[in-house]
Write a protein that holds these residues in place. Structure first.
Motif, PDB file in Angstrom:
ATOM      1  N   GLN A 714      11.501  40.222   6.445  1.00 31.75           N
ATOM      2  CA  GLN A 714      10.690  40.320   5.239  1.00 31.75           C
ATOM      3  C   GLN A 714      11.563  39.960   4.047  1.00 31.75           C
ATOM      4  O   GLN A 714      12.451  40.712   3.678  1.00 31.75           O
ATOM      5  CB  GLN A 714      10.125  41.734   5.119  1.00 31.75           C
ATOM      6  N   MET A 715      11.306  38.782   3.476  1.00 29.66           N
ATOM      7  CA  MET A 715      12.032  38.387   2.285  1.00 29.66           C
ATOM      8  C   MET A 715      11.243  38.892   1.093  1.00 29.66           C
ATOM      9  O   MET A 715      10.021  38.900   1.121  1.00 29.66           O
ATOM     10  CB  MET A 715      12.142  36.864   2.244  1.00 29.66           C
ATOM     11  N   PHE A 716      11.938  39.328   0.067  1.00 35.45           N
ATOM     12  CA  PHE A 716      11.210  39.819  -1.100  1.00 35.45           C
ATOM     13  C   PHE A 716      12.003  39.571  -2.369  1.00 35.45           C
ATOM     14  O   PHE A 716      13.211  39.355  -2.340  1.00 35.45           O
ATOM     15  CB  PHE A 716      10.924  41.315  -0.963  1.00 35.45           C
ATOM     16  N   THR A 717      11.283  39.608  -3.463  1.00 36.83           N
ATOM     17  CA  THR A 717      11.903  39.583  -4.781  1.00 36.83           C
ATOM     18  C   THR A 717      11.362  40.784  -5.534  1.00 36.83           C
ATOM     19  O   THR A 717      10.156  41.010  -5.540  1.00 36.83           O
ATOM     20  CB  THR A 717      11.542  38.299  -5.533  1.00 36.83           C
ATOM     21  N   ALA A 718      12.252  41.542  -6.123  1.00 39.56           N
ATOM     22  CA  ALA A 718      11.819  42.653  -6.963  1.00 39.56           C
ATOM     23  C   ALA A 718      12.416  42.427  -8.340  1.00 39.56           C
ATOM     24  O   ALA A 718      13.560  41.999  -8.460  1.00 39.56           O
ATOM     25  CB  ALA A 718      12.289  43.979  -6.381  1.00 39.56           C
ATOM     26  N   MET A 919      10.411  32.855   4.932  1.00 45.07           N
ATOM     27  CA  MET A 919      11.401  32.548   3.912  1.00 45.07           C
ATOM     28  C   MET A 919      12.553  33.519   4.070  1.00 45.07           C
ATOM     29  O   MET A 919      12.341  34.690   4.342  1.00 45.07           O
ATOM     30  CB  MET A 919      10.787  32.706   2.511  1.00 45.07           C
TER      31      MET A 919
END
Lengths: 1042, 357
Positions: A714-718, A919
């Motif tokens: 799980q790719m993420f941007t915070a 991603m």
């Protein structure tokens, strides 16, 4: 006419309603490339138009093909007034320009509008016919491959790693042109997006030209950045590492082809080096607006920045003569280069010989608009200066090269901090020149530096150390000297022997500064910088010791400048390297010993610190085998003196030079508490909460100590923007606030991802910005990867594995999951005694561990690998049942789909499935094999709103925008035929708001490599796959010939 | 230090089922946070309230963005903005379109209009559902109703296609649409004992037996309405009660078939004519839009209530309806055998479902 671009507009769907009266839209499409525009017919009254256009053909030269993006605009036809724009799609056709990548771009693209966001989708097909061009003086560089990945891409082999390449282009920022006052925000945003797209195309082409000059065929570790310098312009700059790559499956076929050019290079070494130095081009159509009055140019001096010792050079006993030989060879190879820098962070086995330490340089510059366009470009000079400095730092460390090199800027108003950092290193020359040197030398090198610890050995003369450092004999091979701590900017080498697990370590720091103008401002920043560097370093060191570790990898120090403060954020992954000595503890010393309660307090804190260290050792499973001192037989006299890390009270620059970075081998690290500041520091040391159980985190590619990844990622941007209270801002409260902000952000990430436990946050990348006076913006991009707890045991049963280095290139993809190098003492109690005996035996007989390991039967290694891969596959299959199918076949969509499948009468449902695109900021996907690189993704978007409240406030606005950016990246990858983006990075996220006006604007720049991957478990089912790979790369050799 | 902006965006959209349910139930962020706190989440995951707030806000924001797409589920599957694995998509859709039977029971047979929407606060008070949840569910009914209003074919399958609902849920929606079209009165006190499940089952039986879709797969008329031709034909059944001979013959046929088989034989025999009249009259009223509303009232008052007061068992009723339906086969001079059986199949199924306390 060397190229023909063909575009077909197929259909649109989910278009917005443009005609309120009919609730429908009369859509048509404009296709623009360069100065040529084609239009489709108007498809009246539909939200799902089917244009099915003819092929629009653009005959262009390849220079244009490289620079220009294809621009597709969807409009609503209006008989009586101007046609309304619905949105645009920019397609970078670069991936079509080299034969190994994609052959067609085809798929649904989100139609993007800078004001409204995504408004429906459009289906487009793009093809390019390239004609062969034999023009030697051409300006294009089609065929050069670009990779964001900072290691040799998985399905390639590096024949030669040529070295550093850089370029920058400058232009005026359309946002600041006079015309911006009269045009709409949309027009202005689009002008900016288009310009940046053009500039990055041009930049890439120019870099490509340099690559061809250097006889390479690819750029690896390509990092392109934008500097929004405001009034003074827009800079697009890029750095990368030029390589000659070879497709893995056809190694033998291309070796000769690749060797000959490099021989040529040797014959005429003078021809090349000057040409690919620090040369830069200025975009001329619009006048080149840049230049500056240079003010305080300062660079941080060696002691604050070089962390480590090294050693033997000629002092090495057995390896001595070979080493000198090697050194000479490497040096001669590198001396041809103006900057022996490498942006890579992971290297082919054997490439990295020794690592010196981190080298970095910063410089504060004043940006100023220049009114004379003929003024020579200064940006190049600035960077050249900094690079020179880095080079000399590396030299001081006895290293001839810098690896893991990166550059960055921080701009606030007219002040700009340029930073560069990397890791000084000694490299193996065989990759730098050609394959011919291989052979006997290679073998000796490997003997001289055992793979598991060789890189830790100090590269410079022990008698002539650039700074006081504490050296011991390597705990692994007992032959060479090692420093007590090692800081690097690279990834942990696969062959490194690590004990326990790693963890993310951050140092956070704020410093207030007075608001000032121009030179005064630059001066005050310059004055603050050394102290910040020093404190960041101290914090890192303390936190490292607190975790009982002795090395940092992936170190990245970011210093951000704002109106009234400077912020420093350093992130790195701490590990315990078996080759380095056990770190001592931390001891607190009070300054006023007569006070009873104070003493008590001190001892209480000391206890807390000791407890924390013990707890951390348990948490990260750091349990190094105890070695009796006598066996080590250290010939180095051990001055059992406590090194003190003085906290400077009067922050005068003189003290910086007095920095004593020698930390006693077994000695405690003394923290002297002399004022409340220091007290705070100790407190903040202890406030760093460990991640909740089941979570690990690191900022490197791979987590040391975890190898059994499962395929779920799980790719993420915070992103968080916080307002710092403006009352009584002191450095202390600021530090605390900043620290809390980061800690809370991490906590909330752990909470959000709790369903993935056990998992590891990899490549955690923090970026800090100070958009306004009291605003701090932190953006984090990372990937959470699940791993299998139970398999740890099985993986551990395999004895320490060091023969990997010898593993042939076929095994390359297996190396991406480094086997657990050392038994995990907690998890595998039974194997521990045996291990200890082994270790003991080694130390007594003095056989280097590596030699022992290399004698391991090769086939047994392969067997183990296989069985281990089997396990992964097995696991993958069981996991996959519940997870996303990568193949986008209709019947697998959902249990519901089966229901409506029977009714094919409804067309909208039948083609519904959107293919999944993964991603990741990493260069690999766990449990999968990358079979093809499709090209670089480099996208820049602007989003603006004038109805901020209606879009859910700042959070709603940015949330939607980031989701849109992801969607557009995925759509482009899917259209290229890919199913994943690796080495994904969000390089810029500039957010500005004006809540009073109900407005906000955000710029985002992302990049990555589009790839096709195949699950390990599916590989066996698809025996065809390898053969297609073989048939693909027909022209890697052809690319080399200019 | 306050966070102005606080977001988390995953490449795969992160969905917390618990928070989704709270959102569906119409809670505000702060209500949802306190509910999650009560659930003991804090203790389990060892985090802080602020983290929980930020997480809840994030999820709610995501759901608000998704809501637009959930209005048209096939779009949710096609859209590119949120990458959601198909099983998750299905769960989201199912969750969004799930409804409280109590609410649906209240709304059955009512016009899905603005006026009804305004009455939702009363419904909310009666059912204990939050007004927001009521509105969402009402809007769902209306949206489904509008979407299939003009379409032809079997209703439940149409709904399944357009809203990608699981078959049982699609059938329930079909029942709601059927009721909204037919406007049967269901709110009467006498009918309160019937649950949504009962009525939905009745609607399905009626659609199953009476509508065009039930006869031919390629239906010419939408399924929400019982075809007019069928309703007009029902007039032909009048002979069964108007013709004294036929009625007597019918009775004797049924009696001879059931003698000794049911426990309430005598009661059946005495009540036969009244029952038969009631059963046929219900059908005769169907073609008249004004009378159609009384369908369920008539069935309960004129058929089920007498049976109940005579203590018929469900088995008795089943046997009676069975032979009552098949008996006319032996009736000379009754030509509408097919029509009769088609009609009675629907009625019997409804009656059997409704025959309980």
């Amino acid at each position: 006419m060397p190229g023909k671009l063909k575009v077909k507009i197929v259909a649109g769907r989910h278009l917005p309603v443009m005609d309120r009266a009919s609730d429908l839209t009369d859509a048509f499409v404009e296709v623009k490339f360069g100065n040529t525009t084609f239009k489709t017919d108007v498809y009246p009254k539909s939200l799902n138009p089917q244009w099915n256009s003819e092929w629009f053909k653009f005959e262009v030269d390849d220079e244009e093909l490289q620079d220009e993006p294809l621009q597709i605009t969807v409009l609503d036809h209006d008989t009586y007034s101007a046609n309304d724009a619905i949105g645009k799609v920019y397609i970078d056709i670069d991936p079509l320009l080299y034969s190994e990548a994609a052959t067609v771009i085809s798929g649904w693209f989100p139609i993007y509008d800078t004001i409204h966001g995504i408004r429906g989708e459009i289906n487009v097909v793009v093809k390019v016919d390239l004609f062969n061009d034999l023009n030697r003086f051409r300006q294009s560089s089609c065929g050069v491959k670009f990779f964001c990945t900072t290691s040799i891409p998985k399905c390639y082999r590096a024949v030669i790693i040529h070295g550093f390449v850089e370029e920058l282009v400058v232009n005026e920022d359309p946002e600041y042109q006079w015309i911006d006052r009269i045009r709409t925000p949309r027009a202005s945003n689009e002008a900016r997006q288009r310009l940046i797209s053009l500039m990055s195309g041009e930049l890439q082409r120019k870099i490509g030209l340099k690559v061809l000059e250097m006889r390479g065929n690819a750029v690896v570790g390509y990092l392109q950045c934008f500097d929004l310098e405001g009034e003074s312009g827009l800079v697009v700059r890029a750095i990368g590492t030029v390589c000659t790559l070879d497709k893995l499956s056809n190694t033998s076929a291309f070796l000769p082809a690749c060797n000959s050019p490099s021989k040529e290079m040797k014959e005429s070494p003078l021809v090349h080096p000057p040409s690919h130095g620090c040369r830069s081009t200025h975009n001329s159509p619009i006048h080149t607006a840049t230049g500056s009055r240079l003010t305080q140019n300062f660079s941080v001096s060696v002691p604050t920045l070089i962390y480590t010792g090294m050693g033997s050079g000629s002092a090495g006993k057995e390896g001595g003569p070979f080493k000198t030989l090697l050194r000479q060879q490497t040096q001669s190879a590198l001396e041809q280069r103006e900057f022996p820098f490498f942006t890579l962070t992971t290297f082919p086995p054997g490439f990295l010989v020794h690592v010196g330490g981190v080298v970095s340089a910063r410089s504060v510059k004043l940006l100023d608009r220049i009114h004379n366009p003929d003024e020579p470009e200064t940006r190049d000079a600035w960077w050249a200066e900094i690079r020179q400095e880095i080079k000399s730092h590396a030299k001081a460390l006895g290293c001839h090269a810098v690896v893991g090199y990166s550059e960055s800027t921080s701009i606030c108003e007219e002040v700009c901090i340029l930073s560069a950092s990397g890791t000084a290193a000694v490299l193996n020359p065989r990759f730098l020149q050609d394959g011919t040197v291989e052979g006997c030398l290679e073998q000796r090198i490997e003997e001289a530096s055992p793979p598991g610890c060789g890189f830790c050995h100090i590269p410079y003369d022990e008698l002539n150390m650039p700074f006081p450092a504490h050296l011991t004999y390597c705990y692994n091979c007992r032959k060479q000297k090692v420093p007590d701590v090692l800081f690097t900017t690279i990834d942990l080498p696969v062959e490194a022997i690590v004990i326990g697990k790693g963890c993310l370590i951050q140092a956070r720091l704020c410093r207030l500064k007075k608001k000032a103008q121009a030179e005064a401002n630059a001066t005050s920043i310059s004055n603050l910088l050394p102290f910040m560097e020093y404190e960041v370093h101290t914090q890192l060191m303390n936190k490292l010791k607190l975790r009982g570790m002795n090395a940092l990898f992936g170190l990245r120090i970011q210093i951000t400048v704002g109106e009234n403060m400077l912020m420093g954020l350093a992130s790195a992954t701490g590990v315990y390297l078996a080759a380095l000595p056990t770190p001592g503890g931390i001891q607190i010393a009070g300054k006023t010993p007569n006070d009873g309660t104070y003493e008590q307090h001190i001892s209480h804190m000391q206890k807390k610190i000791n407890d924390t260290i013990a707890k951390n050792k348990e948490l990260y499973e750091i349990n190094p085998p105890e070695l009796p001192e006598e066996i080590i037989g250290s010939p180095i006299p051990e001055p059992r003196q406590r090194s003190r890390l003085l906290r400077s009270q009067s922050e005068s620059s003189d003290e910086v030079t007095e920095l004593d970075l020698s930390h006693g081998k077994k000695d405690a690290f003394v923290l002297e508490i002399d004022d409340t500041d220091a007290m705070e520091d100790v407190h903040s040391l202890l406030t760093d909460a460990p991640p909740p159980s089941g979570f690990y985190s690191c900022n490197t590619e791979i987590m040391p100590g975890i190898s059994n990844w499962t395929p779920e990622i799980q790719m993420f941007t915070a992103v968080r923007v916080s307002r710092l209270g403006n009352i009584n801002l002191t450095n202390q409260t600021l530090n605390k606030n900043f620290n809390d902000l980061c800690e809370n952000l991490l906590k909330s990430l752990y909470f959000k991802l709790r369903s993935m436990v056990p998992c590891c946050l990899c490549h955690v990348n923090f970026t800090v910005a100070l958009p306004e006076d009291e605003l701090v913006q932190i953006a984090v991009t990372a990937v959470a990867i699940t791993f299998d707890k139970n398999q740890t045991l099985q993986a551990n049963k395999a004895p320490t594995e060091k023969s990997q280095q010898r593993a042939s290139t076929d095994n390359e993809e297996q190396l991406q999951f480094p086997l657990e190098l050392c038994p995990d003492p907690l998890a595998s109690q039974p194997s521990l005694p045996a291990k200890e005996v082994l270790e003991g035996a080694t130390s007594q007989t003095g056989i280097p561990a590596a030699q022992r390991a290399t004698s391991i039967d090769y086939s047994s290694f392969a067997d183990r690998c296989n069985s281990w891969i089997e396990l992964i596959k097995l696991k993958a299959q069981t996991i996959r049942r519940g997870s996303i199918k990568t193949t986008a076949s209709l019947d697998k969509t959902s249990p519901l789909a089966e229901g409506y499948l029977r009714h094919r009468s409804v067309p909208s449902c039948t083609n519904s499935t959107v293919s999944v695109v993964k991603m990741t900021p990493l260069s690999f996907l766990p449990g999968a094999k990358i079979t093809k690189y499709l090209g670089i993704i480099n996208m820049f978007f602007i989003r603006e709103t004038t109805s901020l409240r209606e879009e859910g406030g700042v959070s709603g606005f940015l949330h939607a925008f980031i989701a849109e950016v992801f969607a557009m990246v995925r759509a482009h990858v899917a259209a290229l035929g890919g199913n994943a983006v690796v080495s994904y990075i969000m390089k810029q996220c500039v957010f500005m708001e004006n809540p009073n006006k109900n407005q906000a604007q955000c710029l985002i720049n992302v990049s990555g490599d589009a790839v096709i991957f195949v699950r390990e478990s599916e590989l066996e089912m698809l025996p065809v796959q390898p053969s297609t790979v073989v048939s693909q790369p027909t022209s890697s050799g052809g690319d080399v010939t200019t | 230090m306050t966070s102005d902006l606080d977001i988390f965006v995953g490449n795969t959209t992160l969905i917390d089922e618990e928070v989704y349910q709270l959102w569906l139930d119409g809670y505000t962020v702060s209500e949802a946070v306190s509910r999650r706190l009560r659930g003991g989440l804090l203790e389990r995951s060892g985090t802080s309230v602020s983290v929980l707030q930020s997480d809840t806000r994030d999820h709610f924001r995501t759901f608000q963005m998704l809501e637009r797409l959930l209005h048209s589920p096939p779009r949710l599957c096609q859209q590119l903005l949120f990458q959601i694995p198909p099983p998750r998509q299905a769960a989201l859709i199912q969750g969004y379109y799930a409804f409280e039977p109590a609410l649906a029971r209240e709304l059955l047979g009512k016009k899905l209009s603005k006026g009804t929407k305004k009455e939702l606060d009363e419904v909310s008070a009666r059912t204990g559902l939050s007004l927001r949840a009521c509105r969402r569910q009402f809007d769902n009914f209306k949206r489904v109703f509008k979407a299939v209003e003009e379409l032809k074919g079997p209703l439940a399958e149409l709904i399944q296609q357009h809203f990608l609902l699981p078959p049982p849920l699609a059938r329930d929606y079909a029942a709601i649409v059927f009721f909204a079209n037919s406007r049967f009165e269901t709110g009467k006190r006498r009918l309160q004992f019937l649950s949504f499940g009962d009525l939905a089952a009745c609607a399905q039986h009626m659609m199953g037996h009476w509508t065009q879709g039930a006869m031919t797969p390629e239906a010419a008329e939408p399924d929400g309405d019982v075809p007019r031709s069928f309703l007009q034909d029902l007039k032909e059944l009048k002979v069964l009660v108007s013709d004294k001979d036929l009625l007597d013959q019918h009775k004797s046929l049924v009696c001879s078939a059931l003698r000794g088989k049911i426990s309430v034989y005598n009661e059946m025999e005495t009540n036969f004519k009244a029952l038969s009249r009631a059963l046929v009259n219900v059908g005769l009223k169907l073609p008249h839009p004004r009378d159609v509303r009384d369908f369920f009232v008539d069935l309960v008052e004129k058929v089920l209530d007498p049976c109940r007061s005579d203590h018929w068992s469900l088995g008795d009723l089943r046997l009676f309806l069975g032979s009552y339906t098949t008996a006319p086969r032996a009736l000379g001079g009754f030509r509408h055998q097919l029509l009769w059986e088609r009609y009675m199949a629907g009625i019997s199924a409804c009656l059997l479902r409704m025959y309980h306390e």
